[in-house]
Design a protein around this motif. Structure first.
Motif, PDB file in Angstrom:
ATOM      1  N   THR A  52     -34.456  -6.701 -25.555  1.00 13.08           N
ATOM      2  CA  THR A  52     -34.794  -8.096 -25.248  1.00 13.08           C
ATOM      3  C   THR A  52     -34.051  -8.564 -24.003  1.00 13.08           C
ATOM      4  O   THR A  52     -32.991  -8.028 -23.654  1.00 13.08           O
ATOM      5  CB  THR A  52     -34.347  -9.018 -26.404  1.00 13.08           C
ATOM      6  N   TRP A  53     -34.615  -9.590 -23.348  1.00 12.41           N
ATOM      7  CA  TRP A  53     -33.895 -10.223 -22.243  1.00 12.41           C
ATOM      8  C   TRP A  53     -32.615 -10.861 -22.756  1.00 12.41           C
ATOM      9  O   TRP A  53     -31.582 -10.850 -22.099  1.00 12.41           O
ATOM     10  CB  TRP A  53     -34.775 -11.280 -21.558  1.00 12.41           C
ATOM     11  N   ALA A  54     -32.711 -11.455 -23.956  1.00 13.85           N
ATOM     12  CA  ALA A  54     -31.540 -12.132 -24.515  1.00 13.85           C
ATOM     13  C   ALA A  54     -30.368 -11.159 -24.626  1.00 13.85           C
ATOM     14  O   ALA A  54     -29.247 -11.457 -24.214  1.00 13.85           O
ATOM     15  CB  ALA A  54     -31.877 -12.736 -25.875  1.00 13.85           C
ATOM     16  N   GLY A  55     -30.628  -9.966 -25.180  1.00 14.48           N
ATOM     17  CA  GLY A  55     -29.574  -8.974 -25.351  1.00 14.48           C
ATOM     18  C   GLY A  55     -29.099  -8.429 -24.012  1.00 14.48           C
ATOM     19  O   GLY A  55     -27.907  -8.205 -23.794  1.00 14.48           O
ATOM     20  N   THR A  56     -30.044  -8.216 -23.096  1.00 14.76           N
ATOM     21  CA  THR A  56     -29.703  -7.691 -21.773  1.00 14.76           C
ATOM     22  C   THR A  56     -28.742  -8.627 -21.051  1.00 14.76           C
ATOM     23  O   THR A  56     -27.699  -8.219 -20.542  1.00 14.76           O
ATOM     24  CB  THR A  56     -30.986  -7.533 -20.928  1.00 14.76           C
ATOM     25  N   LEU A  57     -29.100  -9.921 -21.031  1.00 13.12           N
ATOM     26  CA  LEU A  57     -28.297 -10.869 -20.261  1.00 13.12           C
ATOM     27  C   LEU A  57     -26.971 -11.183 -20.958  1.00 13.12           C
ATOM     28  O   LEU A  57     -25.942 -11.300 -20.299  1.00 13.12           O
ATOM     29  CB  LEU A  57     -29.096 -12.147 -20.017  1.00 13.12           C
ATOM     30  N   ALA A  58     -26.997 -11.290 -22.276  1.00 11.28           N
ATOM     31  CA  ALA A  58     -25.737 -11.524 -22.988  1.00 11.28           C
ATOM     32  C   ALA A  58     -24.804 -10.338 -22.751  1.00 11.28           C
ATOM     33  O   ALA A  58     -23.597 -10.511 -22.556  1.00 11.28           O
ATOM     34  CB  ALA A  58     -25.999 -11.721 -24.478  1.00 11.28           C
ATOM     35  N   GLY A  59     -25.369  -9.138 -22.750  1.00 11.60           N
ATOM     36  CA  GLY A  59     -24.565  -7.931 -22.537  1.00 11.60           C
ATOM     37  C   GLY A  59     -24.007  -7.865 -21.127  1.00 11.60           C
ATOM     38  O   GLY A  59     -22.839  -7.523 -20.916  1.00 11.60           O
ATOM     39  N   LEU A  60     -24.845  -8.195 -20.130  1.00 14.65           N
ATOM     40  CA  LEU A  60     -24.360  -8.202 -18.745  1.00 14.65           C
ATOM     41  C   LEU A  60     -23.255  -9.235 -18.595  1.00 14.65           C
ATOM     42  O   LEU A  60     -22.203  -8.969 -18.005  1.00 14.65           O
ATOM     43  CB  LEU A  60     -25.507  -8.550 -17.781  1.00 14.65           C
ATOM     44  N   ALA A  61     -23.480 -10.426 -19.158  1.00 10.47           N
ATOM     45  CA  ALA A  61     -22.505 -11.507 -19.028  1.00 10.47           C
ATOM     46  C   ALA A  61     -21.179 -11.095 -19.669  1.00 10.47           C
ATOM     47  O   ALA A  61     -20.104 -11.291 -19.092  1.00 10.47           O
ATOM     48  CB  ALA A  61     -23.053 -12.782 -19.680  1.00 10.47           C
ATOM     49  N   ASP A  62     -21.247 -10.512 -20.858  1.00 15.13           N
ATOM     50  CA  ASP A  62     -20.041 -10.104 -21.578  1.00 15.13           C
ATOM     51  C   ASP A  62     -19.217  -9.138 -20.730  1.00 15.13           C
ATOM     52  O   ASP A  62     -18.015  -9.303 -20.525  1.00 15.13           O
ATOM     53  CB  ASP A  62     -20.461  -9.444 -22.898  1.00 15.13           C
ATOM     54  N   ARG A  63     -19.865  -8.130 -20.188  1.00 15.90           N
ATOM     55  CA  ARG A  63     -19.139  -7.108 -19.429  1.00 15.90           C
ATOM     56  C   ARG A  63     -18.592  -7.657 -18.118  1.00 15.90           C
ATOM     57  O   ARG A  63     -17.463  -7.367 -17.729  1.00 15.90           O
ATOM     58  CB  ARG A  63     -20.064  -5.915 -19.177  1.00 15.90           C
TER      59      ARG A  63
END
Lengths: 693, 285
Positions: free
Chosen positions: A455-466
């Motif tokens: 999902t975009w949600a998971g992709t962006l949350a993951g990018l933001a976290d890292r």
């Protein structure tokens, strides 16, 4: 020819160390034997939790290696004019314990060949102890009087060369000819000859070869699972192998069991199917990680109310062992069920505030602050990627909720379930499906080769976290050095880049670093120098990633040569350039790039000014080709490379026929300017001068 | 096997192997390791063997007697063998036979588990021993205590008595354990469990606990100045229990925890240093 057998008996060695230790034992043992002048037809290392074994087949000692050659004084010093030995020579012979008859003359010096006084048995007794005692175990300990340091206390040793016992001591034990069978089913086993070792131990319920234990374990597991219409569920859920090379399949548990049991026997137990209402990952985590049990699943990947447990030894006491395992599992599942109920008393979104009680890091504020930062950073990334407002909203929500499950009882008890429990509790709280999935996915990929968020949600949350983590730790100068990476920043960077590359996201490292710095600015300002360190760290990790994808060092240097650096484009460029390696046009391109670079260096400053009037033919041809190329569509790396390759005939002709450093200043500056523009055209793609031509 | 018979059998078994039967320490401790019979005796050169039962308080594990496995106060049986003998594993396994386990019918193995206590400045390597998939013993070779490297090395065996007894009796709720033929575990400990949890989770006045923590620390420092080993250590134990209560109340942040642990460790380290000084000054072995 006789075989060599060496066994070191140790109290239970941690399972996680045994694979490496076994490989190292074979390598170091083989090298030590060869260095000492031994030959063998085959060499094997085996291990069980209680022993490390080295077996060399048909070991023989190379007699020629028994001689060592010693250089003595020069002939002039050694002999008088009438060829009588001088006191210097006699002194040398005395020191080496040699006689005059052994003296050889060569190249003006004298030599003696000395036969080693050591027998092969003595050599073995000298070389084997350090091989075993110096194996690289990550954690060592002392025991008893505290005189020795090893992975666990050494308890016995055995060494046989043929039927000859080789006596020596290591780690406080003396070698003998007696091994130990299974703790409860074996007892002492006298070995008369190396070849009978594995067989005799098998009779004493020890399978010394890990491969044999693995085969037994897997076959039995499959049989027992099939009896209830299922198969052993070894791999963790949602983390299937992706088929990429260099990525090991997730089989940690089989490996662990192989190194935990000397004679693995599988039994099947069952549990109340009411527990199947728990999220499947809760069941599999409890079984695999905490009970070393293996779940059983049906053909569709659904769990069945059965599990496999393992005993060490022959298949006896089934009822007792299974009952104990069932009771232990029931206890844990009962606990989990209680946590699952308690946790639902508070909706996931209400838990974000509770994150203030959990530190992100001592110097970096709380997880509640981090959650807020992730929300805003995920939003910015969505804007940058020009995603629709709906996706932006979902990404922000997923990022805000991503860490909230850290406050739940289930995750405190079973930390492996972070993300998974967030997903479950978000679903139960009625969050949107993409947000629910995004919360679990934002940790992906945890390792090289794991699936990426869907999902975009998971992709962006993951990018933001890292990105937030990287910027924050770099701002506090807590970056990895050497092999030390206590905050797993390399892994964070790896995940970030894998997402950018695989999902072909048009984000440059430069803009990401800027966004990261702005995100953590209130918490920990990232200096200009810190930003450039982060940028070069990320570039280094990108190199590593592209290398894993099969690009050569030079191709990578070319592909990451453009600025701003977009990882997705760099990966594509690396593939394109790799495909052209060896082609005439690419070679010409690389050579001209090098010449342009060298000329640029040696020319010194000049006025940029192209003068068409008075151009030579090849010069004019390149000029018009350059103007054509500059007008062409070069939006994609494919198009860009095609244009550059199309230029190469004109470029080659120019270098063949035109003297760049013309005497006339205007001409010279015009030519230099022409090449400078060409160099800029190259540089927009990458650094071709890095290619190996 | 009744719980009290389990205790008697194990104590007798270890007493026959030269262990002094010590009594449980008369203060709140989180584990048998904190008993001076372990913490101090593993330091220095003198050989030592002991066995004792130690009721151990872990406020955060309290569940108001509603969870069948978790207790505010559980019971450990602790054995120290210093130096660890070469056949320590066999002697330990023999103790399981002594309580009636047929080790061929059951499955027993040793899985890596390294123990550490930041508060005590102590760590060791070893295993958890599992019986049919259930952890029953923590088996540790002590490497450091009070921040000091140990030599000789002691083996520490910690039996979880409730777990072991539950398994032997086939009971799935700890409060149903038969203490003897007439009395169940719950009859002895349920009220104390509930009240202790009420205190630790609801009643404890955290501001006063913070004061107590500092007062205990001051008194420990006072004792250390007077070179009193045990009294200073005992105030360290009081700090530790107070810390555990604060922790159960959720009154400590991560940063504070680190700081509080460092303060406790300092007291314990100083007590250990004094003990070693005295031990080194004592009569030769």
């Amino acid at each position: 020819m006789p075989d060599l057998l060496f066994e070191l008996g140790v109290e239970e060695i941690p399972a996680r160390f045994l694979s490496t230790a076994t490989v190292e034992l074979a390598e170091r043992g083989g090298k030590a034997l060869e260095d000492a002048g031994f030959h063998f037809s085959d060499l094997t290392a085996w291990s069980t939790p209680r022993r490390l074994t080295l077996f060399a087949k048909e070991l023989c000692f190379d007699e020629s290696r028994a001689y060592t050659r010693k250089k003595g004084p020069s002939e002039k010093v050694a002999f008088t004019a009438d060829d009588q030995p001088t006191p210097a020579l006699l002194g040398f012979l005395r020191k080496e314990g040699a006689t005059l008859q052994q003296v050889q003359r060569e190249d003006g010096y004298i030599y003696i060949n000395k036969k080693s006084e050591k027998t092969p048995a003595q050599l073995l007794a000298e070389l084997l102890p350090p091989v075993a005692a110096n194996l690289p175990f990550p954690k060592l300990m002392r025991w008893g009087e505290g005189d020795f340091l090893y992975v666990r206390p050494a308890r016995w040793a055995l060494c046989l060369y043929g039927d000859e016992h080789i006596p020596f001591s290591l780690l406080g034990v003396e070698t003998g000819v007696i091994s130990q069978g299974h703790r409860f089913f074996g007892g002492p086993v006298t070995i008369g000859h190396p070849a009978e070792y594995a067989g005799k131990l098998e009779e004493a319920f020890v399978l010394v070869d890990p491969a044999a234990r693995r085969a037994r374990l897997e076959a039995e597991s499959a049989r027992l699972a099939a009896e209830v219409g299922g198969s052993p569920y070894w791999a963790p859920l949602g983390q299937g192998p992706t088929g990429r090379p260099k990525v090991p399949t997730p089989e940690g548990l089989v490996e662990e069991l192989v190194h935990l049991l000397e004679y693995p026997t599988a039994f099947r137990g069952s549990f109340d199917s009411a527990y199947l209402d728990l999220p499947p990952e809760v069941l599999t985590t409890v079984m695999r990680h905490h009970q070393k049990q293996v779940p059983i699943s049906d053909g569709e990947g659904r769990l069945l109310p059965y599990f496999l447990c393992f005993r060490d030894g022959p298949p006896v006491g089934e009822g007792i062992v299974v009952r104990g395992n069932e009771q232990a599992l029931r206890g844990r599942l009962e606990d989990a069920r209680l946590f699952f109920r308690l946790d639902q008393a508070k909706p996931l979104a209400d838990r974000v505030a509770d994150l203030s009680g959990i530190k992100f890091h001592e110097k970096l504020g709380s997880m509640a602050q981090k959650a807020k930062r992730l929300e805003s950073l995920a939003g910015r990334l969505a804007t940058q990627l020009q995603l629709p407002p709906e996706e932006q909203r979902r990404a922000k929500r997923a990022a805000l909720l991503a860490k909230a499950d850290l406050t739940t009882a289930m995750v405190s008890e079973l930390p492996e379930l972070q993300g998974i429990m967030g997903r479950e509790y978000a679903r139960l709280a009625g969050e949107e499906p993409d947000i629910v999935q995004g919360i679990a996915e934002h940790y992906q990929p945890r390792s090289l080769g794991e699936e990426l968020p869907a999902t975009w949600a998971g992709t962006l949350a993951g990018l933001a976290d890292r990105l937030d983590t990287l910027a924050a730790f770099f701002a506090k100068n807590m970056e990895p050095s050497g092999s030390a990476d206590p905050f797993a920043l390399r892994r964070a960077a790896q995940g970030l880049l894998a997402i950018l590359v695989e999902k072909e996201l048009p984000l440059s490292l430069e803009e990401l670093v800027t966004m990261g710095a702005e995100t953590v600015s209130k918490l920990a300002p990232l200096s200009a120098e810190g930003k450039s360190r982060l940028l070069s760290f990320l570039t280094g990790r990108l190199r590593f990633l592209l290398e894993e994808r099969g690009a050569s060092f030079e191709v990578i240097s070319c592909a990451i040569g453009a600025s701003p650096l977009l990882p997705a484009q760099a990966a594509l460029k690396a593939e394109l350039v790799s495909a052209q390696l060896g082609m005439t046009e690419l070679i010409a391109l690389a050579l001209s790039a090098k010449r342009i670079k060298n000329i640029g260096k040696s020319a010194g400053p000049f006025r940029r000014h192209i003068v068409e009037l008075g151009m030579e033919e090849a010069e004019a041809a390149l000029y018009s080709a350059l103007r054509w190329a500059q007008r062409e569509d070069r939006d994609t790396p494919q198009a860009s490379l095609a244009v550059l390759l199309a230029l190469t005939p004109q470029v080659s002709q120019f270098f063949d026929r035109v003297l760049v450093m013309a005497e006339e200043k205007v001409r010279r500056e015009s030519r230099l300017s022409l090449l400078a523009e060409l160099g800029e055209l190259y540089g927009a793609f990458g650094d071709f001068s890095a290619l190996p031509y | 096997m009744f719980l009290q018979d389990l205790i008697l059998t194990l104590e007798q078994y270890w007493a026959r192997r030269g262990c002094v039967i010590e009594q449980p320490y008369d203060m709140e401790v989180g584990a048998g390791t904190m008993h001076p019979a372990t913490f101090f005796r593993v330091l220095g050169l003198r050989p030592w063997r002991t066995v004792y039962v130690q009721p151990s308080r872990r406020p955060a594990d309290g569940r108001f007697a509603e969870n069948p496995y978790r207790l505010f106060r559980h019971t450990q049986l602790q054995v120290i063998l210093k130096p660890s003998p070469p056949d320590v594993q066999e002697i330990y396994l023999e103790s399981l036979r002594a309580i009636g386990l047929d080790l061929r019918q059951h499955d027993v193995h040793f899985e890596e588990d390294n123990w550490e206590s930041p508060t005590l400045g102590a760590w060791g390597t070893g295993w958890q021993v599992t019986l049919d998939g259930l952890e029953i013993t923590q088996f540790t070779y002590f490497q450091q205590a009070g921040g000091f490297d140990l030599k000789p090395i002691a083996a520490e065996l910690t039996y979880g008595l409730e777990r072991l007894a539950m398994y032997l009796q086939g009971v799935s709720n700890v409060f149903d354990l038969a203490w003897n033929e007439g009395i169940r575990y719950g009859e002895i400990s349920r009220d104390a469990e509930v009240e202790s949890c009420q205190y630790a989770f609801r009643v404890a006045e955290t501001s006063r606990l913070w004061q107590l923590f500092s007062l205990y620390e001051e008194e420990a420092g006072h004792c250390l100045k007077e070179k009193l080993v045990l009294p200073s250590y005992e105030y360290g134990l009081k700090m530790s229990h107070t810390f555990n209560l604060l922790d159960a109340r959720g009154a400590t942040s991560v940063a504070q925890r680190t700081e509080l642990i460092a303060r406790m460790r300092e007291v314990v380290r100083q007590s250990a240093r004094l003990y070693l000084e005295r031990e080194n000054a004592g009569p030769a072995l």
